[in-house]
Design a protein around this motif. Structure first.
Motif, PDB file in Angstrom:
ATOM      1  N   THR A 203      54.923  15.516  33.916  1.00  0.00           N
ATOM      2  CA  THR A 203      54.775  15.558  35.373  1.00  0.00           C
ATOM      3  C   THR A 203      54.543  16.965  35.927  1.00  0.00           C
ATOM      4  OG1 THR A 203      57.158  15.739  35.646  1.00  0.00           O
ATOM      5  CG2 THR A 203      56.247  13.529  35.672  1.00  0.00           C
ATOM      6  N   ILE A 204      54.483  17.918  35.009  1.00  0.00           N
ATOM      7  CA  ILE A 204      54.161  19.281  35.459  1.00  0.00           C
ATOM      8  C   ILE A 204      52.766  19.273  36.050  1.00  0.00           C
ATOM      9  CG2 ILE A 204      53.767  21.662  34.744  1.00  0.00           C
ATOM     10  CD1 ILE A 204      55.577  21.081  32.304  1.00  0.00           C
ATOM     11  N   ASP A 205      52.626  19.592  37.318  1.00  0.00           N
ATOM     12  CA  ASP A 205      51.261  19.562  37.829  1.00  0.00           C
ATOM     13  C   ASP A 205      50.573  20.910  37.720  1.00  0.00           C
ATOM     14  OD1 ASP A 205      53.234  19.069  40.373  1.00  0.00           O
ATOM     15  OD2 ASP A 205      51.766  20.678  40.744  1.00  0.00           O
ATOM     16  N   GLU A 206      49.267  20.796  37.759  1.00  0.00           N
ATOM     17  CA  GLU A 206      48.381  21.916  37.425  1.00  0.00           C
ATOM     18  C   GLU A 206      48.868  23.285  37.906  1.00  0.00           C
ATOM     19  OE1 GLU A 206      45.779  23.263  35.107  1.00  0.00           O
ATOM     20  OE2 GLU A 206      46.153  21.115  35.269  1.00  0.00           O
ATOM     21  N   ASP A 207      49.280  23.375  39.177  1.00  0.00           N
ATOM     22  CA  ASP A 207      49.610  24.696  39.704  1.00  0.00           C
ATOM     23  C   ASP A 207      50.982  25.184  39.257  1.00  0.00           C
ATOM     24  OD1 ASP A 207      50.687  22.694  41.322  1.00  0.00           O
ATOM     25  OD2 ASP A 207      51.082  24.159  42.918  1.00  0.00           O
ATOM     26  N   GLN A 208      51.754  24.316  38.617  1.00  0.00           N
ATOM     27  CA  GLN A 208      53.038  24.789  38.092  1.00  0.00           C
ATOM     28  C   GLN A 208      52.943  25.170  36.620  1.00  0.00           C
ATOM     29  OE1 GLN A 208      55.803  21.649  38.975  1.00  0.00           O
ATOM     30  NE2 GLN A 208      56.586  22.721  40.791  1.00  0.00           N
ATOM     31  N   ARG A 209      51.827  24.838  35.996  1.00  0.00           N
ATOM     32  CA  ARG A 209      51.683  25.111  34.564  1.00  0.00           C
ATOM     33  C   ARG A 209      51.870  26.584  34.207  1.00  0.00           C
ATOM     34  NH1 ARG A 209      48.339  20.995  31.390  1.00  0.00           N
ATOM     35  NH2 ARG A 209      48.069  22.781  30.024  1.00  0.00           N
TER      36      ARG A 209
ATOM     37  N   GLU B  40      51.722  35.602  42.662  1.00  0.00           N
ATOM     38  CA  GLU B  40      50.832  34.585  42.115  1.00  0.00           C
ATOM     39  C   GLU B  40      49.980  35.148  40.974  1.00  0.00           C
ATOM     40  OE1 GLU B  40      47.460  32.022  44.294  1.00  0.00           O
ATOM     41  OE2 GLU B  40      49.141  32.660  45.577  1.00  0.00           O
ATOM     42  N   THR B  41      49.373  36.302  41.252  1.00  0.00           N
ATOM     43  CA  THR B  41      48.513  36.919  40.249  1.00  0.00           C
ATOM     44  C   THR B  41      49.308  37.308  39.015  1.00  0.00           C
ATOM     45  OG1 THR B  41      47.328  37.903  42.113  1.00  0.00           O
ATOM     46  CG2 THR B  41      46.766  38.689  39.912  1.00  0.00           C
ATOM     47  N   ALA B  42      50.448  37.910  39.237  1.00  0.00           N
ATOM     48  CA  ALA B  42      51.275  38.335  38.111  1.00  0.00           C
ATOM     49  C   ALA B  42      51.662  37.134  37.271  1.00  0.00           C
ATOM     50  CB  ALA B  42      52.516  39.061  38.616  1.00  0.00           C
ATOM     51  N   LEU B  43      52.091  36.063  37.924  1.00  0.00           N
ATOM     52  CA  LEU B  43      52.468  34.863  37.177  1.00  0.00           C
ATOM     53  C   LEU B  43      51.321  34.405  36.299  1.00  0.00           C
ATOM     54  CD1 LEU B  43      54.004  32.406  36.351  1.00  0.00           C
ATOM     55  CD2 LEU B  43      53.576  31.377  38.579  1.00  0.00           C
ATOM     56  N   SER B  44      50.139  34.315  36.879  1.00  0.00           N
ATOM     57  CA  SER B  44      49.038  33.763  36.094  1.00  0.00           C
ATOM     58  C   SER B  44      48.653  34.695  34.946  1.00  0.00           C
ATOM     59  CB  SER B  44      47.856  33.432  37.005  1.00  0.00           C
ATOM     60  OG  SER B  44      46.862  34.413  36.928  1.00  0.00           O
ATOM     61  N   LEU B  45      48.737  35.999  35.187  1.00  0.00           N
ATOM     62  CA  LEU B  45      48.403  36.937  34.106  1.00  0.00           C
ATOM     63  C   LEU B  45      49.492  36.970  33.034  1.00  0.00           C
ATOM     64  CD1 LEU B  45      46.809  39.911  36.074  1.00  0.00           C
ATOM     65  CD2 LEU B  45      45.679  38.327  34.522  1.00  0.00           C
ATOM     66  N   PHE B  46      50.729  37.009  33.470  1.00  0.00           N
ATOM     67  CA  PHE B  46      51.829  36.994  32.502  1.00  0.00           C
ATOM     68  C   PHE B  46      51.740  35.741  31.634  1.00  0.00           C
ATOM     69  CE2 PHE B  46      54.943  39.711  35.267  1.00  0.00           C
ATOM     70  CZ  PHE B  46      54.141  40.806  35.038  1.00  0.00           C
ATOM     71  N   ALA B  47      51.417  34.621  32.271  1.00  0.00           N
ATOM     72  CA  ALA B  47      51.343  33.361  31.542  1.00  0.00           C
ATOM     73  C   ALA B  47      50.178  33.373  30.559  1.00  0.00           C
ATOM     74  CB  ALA B  47      51.196  32.201  32.511  1.00  0.00           C
ATOM     75  N   LYS B  48      49.071  33.950  31.004  1.00  0.00           N
ATOM     76  CA  LYS B  48      47.883  33.930  30.154  1.00  0.00           C
ATOM     77  C   LYS B  48      47.967  34.935  29.016  1.00  0.00           C
ATOM     78  CE  LYS B  48      43.901  35.090  32.133  1.00  0.00           C
ATOM     79  NZ  LYS B  48      43.300  36.286  31.526  1.00  0.00           N
ATOM     80  N   ASP B  49      48.353  36.182  29.329  1.00  0.00           N
ATOM     81  CA  ASP B  49      48.269  37.238  28.325  1.00  0.00           C
ATOM     82  C   ASP B  49      49.617  37.731  27.812  1.00  0.00           C
ATOM     83  OD1 ASP B  49      45.506  37.193  28.733  1.00  0.00           O
ATOM     84  OD2 ASP B  49      45.678  38.582  30.415  1.00  0.00           O
ATOM     85  N   GLY B  50      50.682  37.287  28.443  1.00  0.00           N
ATOM     86  CA  GLY B  50      51.995  37.792  28.042  1.00  0.00           C
ATOM     87  C   GLY B  50      52.459  38.903  28.963  1.00  0.00           C
ATOM     88  N   PHE B  51      53.758  39.053  29.045  1.00  0.00           N
ATOM     89  CA  PHE B  51      54.337  40.030  29.969  1.00  0.00           C
ATOM     90  C   PHE B  51      53.963  41.458  29.593  1.00  0.00           C
ATOM     91  CE2 PHE B  51      58.049  42.839  30.929  1.00  0.00           C
ATOM     92  CZ  PHE B  51      57.921  42.848  32.303  1.00  0.00           C
TER      93      PHE B  51
END
Lengths: 173, 173, 173, 173
Positions: free
Chosen positions: C88-94, C10-21
């Motif tokens: 239809t993408i909901d918040e937690d899938q963004r 979960e954390t990795a996903l959110s960080l990768f999404a925010k700052d890049g891999f």
DNA sequence: GATGAATGAGTTTTCATTCAT
DNA sequence: AATGAATGAAAACTCATTCAT
């Protein structure tokens, strides 16, 4: 000595005194002096050459001071002048002294070349005043001066003048 | 505190004291401590963090000394102990003191946090001994100590012991 | 899948999404997930393994969505559902989608595996609706969807809903 | 702007576009540009400064394009030119666009500064053409362009030219 | 005398990964 | 399963110094 050359010396002195020799980069000196970096090396060979030029510059002024004391006759007058020496450093000479004191703590950079001439001045004074251990008393005065210089150069307390008076009293000056 | 962590602190202290903080590279510290360079940063965040850890380390030992003096009752005994403080620095504590004194000359690195506790000790002493200007006398002693410390740490003369005796005599200790 | 394992993902996903891999360090993932750094490597082999686990995780949810559309019969209903997909993408899938879109611009990391299934859905729709160039129309819709997804995921404008309605009107849905 | 400076910019752009900003090391840029690594920092301060120089460089060329469209009179001509904009990116400008689009997905790096000028161009067009919702139609075109640009820059399909014709037909151009 | 582009060797710092416990 | 100390290699950045102009 061109104007730019002097500006380099002046800027370097103030930066070396403020931040230390190795923590000051030649590029910063150049930038603050408003000259190109290359010029420093053209004039002073390398960073250490720049330091030496600064020290040489200051040592000359130092000799003048020593000589003026040497010419005095009255022992107490000499002692008075020696003790108040740290207090007579005027504003624009402070960076030089600060640098000198800071360098003492840096190995192999500076040799303590003013310690002996000072002894040569003080020992005869204490002999003339009939103190039991003239050499030891001289050293004590030098210790005192060192302490005073620190306090003054590091702005640790404002009432150095009062401390001086206290010392004078103790030496009956 | 792991063994390697301690080895880093120890090595860094001795190198910082010998060559100065900014003239000492972290790679040299790592090499001499026999650890990887990365470990320094893992444990101390950055080079300055390493310095702070060293200083914090030393400050704690310092507090112990101050406290031991604080517990004394006899004013002259206190004064004696304070004055001979610079002489009681034993060999393995010298690097710390040398570093501390060297840092004082570097702006914004070190705050003079032991000057006030010292005053708190000395003023009551001179009051008890009926000196006219207890605060000024305290400052003078601190000036003296500063000078003494310099002389000792920079190995400028061997007869500091004699100088101490001379000072004791002047304070009738 | 332990709780810590999930927290890492979960954390990795959110960080990768925010700052890049590549701009996200494993140590930061560990810190924010509240686990030791070693654990990431025990569970996911290496940083890329972590990314793959995240992608695999998401791809499963993706298949569910595709399937739900595939089951529909009415062409216009299908088209409507496809076009509004990005909305239809909901918040937690963004974060997952943001990561997916960001990765497309990073060479050799992600293959565009959902482009073909989408075409397989759309071409029959436009054939059923008697459009002249079903394949080209399908591609245009995919272009539209890509644009919509960008606008939504990058929060560029609030009235995506209105844009959708406008598109619906143009396709007479 | 010296030749080496330009070579750095060029190399950095192409590497940033290909592998991503944070996945590209300054040492790789230097090596491929045939310059020393230090030069990058001398000219561009730091890695981000290098990126900014690249972006600034591109933005200027962008303004030229916008201006050339602004000068047109015929609404349909303008719309045609805007829509085919993504197709007119020529080979040597592609890295810049790829970088720009990739950066949009990285938080806080790039602000969407060309979105507003585009709107300023499109809204009057749709007003002149008597569309019911000029602003919404403008946004839709921008969504379309975004999608087109993605498809082109990521080489997802070869028949973008055909898609463009299809769009033209839909807007009766 | 003066500039400033350029370098190469270093310095500080980061990071993915390993491993003993 | 989990930790956290430790590493080695690379990354970002600095700096004294050189040199063509």
């Amino acid at each position: 000595m061109t104007e730019k050359q002097e500006r380099i010396l002046e800027t370097a002195l103030s930066l070396f005194a403020k931040d230390g020799f190795s923590a000051t980069s030649t590029s910063k000196v150049a930038r603050e002096a408003g000259v190109s970096e290359g010029l420093i090396f053209r004039h002073f060979e390398n960073k250490e050459g720049l330091l030496n030029a600064i020290l040489e510059n200051g040592r000359q002024k130092l000799t003048v001071i020593f000589d003026s004391i040497h010419h005095l006759e009255e022992p107490k007058e000499i002692l008075r002048r020696v003790i108040e020496l740290p207090l007579t450093i005027d504003e624009d000479q402070r960076p030089f002294w600060k640098l000198l004191y800071a360098l003492k703590w840096q190995a192999d950079v500076y040799d303590d070349s003013m310690s002996n001439p000072m002894k040569d001045i003080l020992i005869p004074v204490f002999e003339a005043l009939n103190y039991h251990q003239p050499e030891l008393e001289s050293e004590l005065v030098m210790v005192l001066m060192d302490g005073m210089a620190s306090h003054i150069l590091l702005k640790r307390s404002g009432n150095v003048e009062d401390i001086k008076e206290l010392i004078f009293k103790k030496y009956d000056l």
